[in-house]
Design an enzyme around this catalytic site. Structure first.
Site, mmCIF file in Angstrom:
data_model
loop_
_atom_site.group_PDB
_atom_site.id
_atom_site.type_symbol
_atom_site.label_atom_id
_atom_site.label_comp_id
_atom_site.label_asym_id
_atom_site.label_seq_id
_atom_site.Cartn_x
_atom_site.Cartn_y
_atom_site.Cartn_z
ATOM 1 C CB SER A 28 20.720 57.565 87.873
ATOM 2 O OG SER A 28 20.013 56.743 87.348
ATOM 3 C CG MET A 29 22.404 51.934 89.451
ATOM 4 S SD MET A 29 21.011 51.262 89.325
ATOM 5 C CE MET A 29 20.786 50.967 87.660
ATOM 6 C CG HIS A 51 16.883 60.372 85.223
ATOM 7 N ND1 HIS A 51 16.877 59.878 86.708
ATOM 8 C CD2 HIS A 51 18.035 59.562 84.906
ATOM 9 C CE1 HIS A 51 17.621 59.038 86.871
ATOM 10 N NE2 HIS A 51 18.372 58.656 85.756
ATOM 11 C CG ASP A 96 13.900 61.427 86.958
ATOM 12 O OD1 ASP A 96 13.792 60.556 85.917
ATOM 13 O OD2 ASP A 96 14.764 61.253 87.797
#
Length: 287
Positions: free
Chosen positions: A156-157, A234, A202
């Site tokens: 993710s980030m 996700h 996602d």
């Protein structure tokens, strides 16, 4: 006498080849472990027993500490290494399953905490690099790591941070963003072989606005691939996943270790299946 001398030279050369764990007919690579099969890289653990070392946030700067997973053997020389960042609001526990799974295949793996669970991709990229610097320069296992063979991963980030790290340090050998998130959609500067892994379901970082543009913007000459997981979300990278593990292992082995035995899992391109919605890439690989 000349014939005997030449035979002796040949014997010594042959012995040197056998004693060199990375020697191959095509040139030097850093092969580690037995010849791979689909079953061996899909297995929950590889051929190496694994130990771990905890790193306190109070003993480091530039990132939030973490856990180092490493093969216990010292008989095969040094290993390549990879640092892995969690996603937004998450801690290393969310990606901890990757630590022993990758390490058991012959890597030193550093799953990290970040200085804030709200860090943005640029910060996470810097922290991944700080973690690699700590791993190779100050950690208790630094003598087990080849500082010239390093990679980054993140969810993710942290996946967005993986791209940032590769952009900042082109000497990295491999990058794997997992359902990555980043406001920057274009990465023509990348020089690090990159496997982008997205998920068809996602809704937080949809592939149409994140993973696909990331991949498409990379130089066509770069060793790159796009894997879209089938029936995934996700958060799929937060749980043990055979498809993620299999292709991550193959990618890291191929580009961190320059182990062409793993090319068979990446080329020809994997076909759609119950686990894979889509796979794109360039074959054969050039690095």
């Amino acid at each position: 006498m000349l014939t005997a001398a030449l035979a002796g030279v040949a014997a010594v050369a042959g012995l040197a080849t056998l004693l060199s764990p990375g020697a191959s007919a095509a040139g030097y690579s850093y092969e580690r472990g037995p010849a791979p099969t689909h079953a061996s890289i899909e297995a929950a653990s590889g051929p190496y027993p694994v130990s771990r070392a905890f790193v306190s946030s109070f003993s480091v700067t530039g990132f939030g500490g973490g856990t180092i997973y490493y093969p216990t053997t010292t008989g095969e020389g040094t290993f390549g290494a990879v640092a892995i960042s969690p996603g937004y609001t998450a801690r290393q526990s969310s990606i901890a399953w990757l630590g022993p799974r990758l390490a058991s295949q012959g890597f030193v793996v550093f799953t990290i905490d970040t200085t804030s669970t709200y860090d943005q991709p640029a910060s996470r990229g810097r922290q991944l690099l700080a973690a690699l610097d700590y791993l190779t320069q100050r950690s208790s296992v630094r003598d087990r790591v080849d500082a010239t063979r390093l990679g980054v991963m993140g969810h993710s980030m942290g996946g967005g941070g993986t791209l940032e790290a590769a952009k900042s340090r082109p000497s990295l050998k491999a990058a794997i963003p997992l359902t990555g998130w980043n406001l920057d959609k274009t990465w023509p500067e990348l020089r690090t072989p990159t496997l982008v892994i997205g998920a068809d379901g996602d809704t937080i970082a949809p592939v149409s606005s994140h993973s696909e543009p990331f991949y498409q913007s990379m130089p066509s000459s770069l060793d790159r691939a796009y894997l879209e997981l089938n029936g995934a979300t996700h958060l799929t990278p937060n749980l043990s996943d055979t498809t993620i593990a299999k292709y991550s292992i193959a990618w890291l082995k191929r580009f961190i270790d320059d182990d062409t035995r793993y090319e068979q899992f990446l080329c020809p391109l994997p076909r759609p299946s119950l686990a894979i919605r889509e796979y794109r890439g360039n074959c054969p690989h050039t690095s």
